[in-house]
Design a protein around this motif. Structure first.
Motif, short mmCIF file in Angstrom:
data_model
loop_
_atom_site.label_atom_id
_atom_site.label_comp_id
_atom_site.label_asym_id
_atom_site.label_seq_id
_atom_site.Cartn_x
_atom_site.Cartn_y
_atom_site.Cartn_z
N LEU A 7 14.54 10.83 1.53
CA LEU A 7 13.92 11.03 2.85
C LEU A 7 13.63 9.67 3.50
CD1 LEU A 7 12.67 13.03 4.92
CD2 LEU A 7 10.52 12.82 3.70
N LEU A 65 20.93 14.23 -5.52
CA LEU A 65 20.19 15.48 -5.23
C LEU A 65 21.13 16.68 -5.21
CD1 LEU A 65 17.78 14.39 -2.33
CD2 LEU A 65 17.09 15.23 -4.57
N LYS A 78 27.96 16.48 2.57
CA LYS A 78 28.89 15.66 1.78
C LYS A 78 30.11 15.27 2.61
CE LYS A 78 28.42 16.76 -3.04
NZ LYS A 78 28.72 17.79 -4.01
#
Ligand code: HEM
Length: 152
Positions: A7, A65, A78
Motif C-alpha cells: 500500500l 501478495l 498482473k
C-alpha cells in the motif's frame, strides 16, 4: 506487513507520477525557463530516486501478495504491471533525463517540446493504469465494494 508495504510503496509511486505530471503542466504553462529547468532537475533528482524503488517495491510486493490470491482482479493487475514498468523505464525515465539535460543548457527548442509532450502522454497512461491497479487493489482488500457481485 507485506500488505502495508504494498500500500505504502504503490501510493508513493502514484503520488510521484501525479506530482511530476501536475507540476510539469503548471510550470510549463506559467513558469519562467529557469523554473522549468529547476523542476526538470528535481524530477530527476530526487524524483526518480524515489519513484523507481517505490515502483519496484510495489510490483514485487504485489507479486508476493498475489501468490495467495487468484481471480480476475489479480489477473488484471498482473497484466497491467509490465506496461507500467516498460512505460516508466523506456519512456518516462529517458524523457526526464533528456529534458533535464536540455533545460540545464537552455535548449528549449522544438525537440524539447516534442519530448515533453511524449512524457506527458506516457505519464497520463501510467497514471491511468496505476489508478486502475489502486481501484482493483482496494477491491481485493475489501476497502472498496465491487460494482458487480461476481467481480472476481
Ligand atoms: C503500481 C502498481 C500497483 C498499485 C498502484 C497497486 C495498488 C494497490 C492498493 C492500493 C492495494 C490495496 C491495499 C490495502 O488496502 O491494504 C493493493 C492490493 C493488492 N495488490 Fe496491488 N498495486 C499495484 C501492483 C500490483 C501487482 C503487480 C500485483 C500482482 C498481481 C498486485 C497485487 C495486489 C493484491 C493481491 C492485493 C490485495 C492484498 C490483500 O488485501 O490481500 N498489485 N494494490
Amino acid at each position: 506487513m507485506l500488505k502495508r508495504l504494498h500500500l505504502t510503496a504503490s501510493m508513493l509511486a502514484l503520488f510521484c507520477i501525479a506530482t511530476f505530471f501536475l507540476s510539469t503542466i503548471l510550470v510549463e504553462t506559467m513558469g519562467a525557463r529557469q523554473s522549468i529547468a529547476q523542476l526538470k532537475h528535481l524530477i530527476v533528482s530526487p524524483g526518480l530516486w524515489v519513484l523507481i524503488p517505490t515502483m519496484v517495491l510495489a510490483g514485487a510486493s504485489g507479486m508476493l501478495l498475489s501468490r495467495s490470491r487468484q481471480g480476475r482482479l489479480v489477473g488484471s493487475k498482473k497484466k497491467r504491471m509490465p506496461f507500467i514498468s516498460a512505460n516508466g523505464l523506456l519512456v518516462l525515465v529517458p524523457c526526464a533525463i533528456a529534458l533535464n539535460l536540455w533545460a540545464a543548457t537552455g535548449r528549449f527548442d522544438t525537440w524539447f517540446y516534442i519530448v515533453q509532450f511524449i512524457e506527458l502522454i506516457a505519464g497520463a497512461v501510467n497514471l491511468t493504469l496505476m489508478g486502475l491497479n489502486v481501484r482493483d487493489g482496494l477491491r481485493l482488500s475489501g476497502r472498496l465494494r465491487r460494482a458487480t457481485p461476481h467481480g472476481q
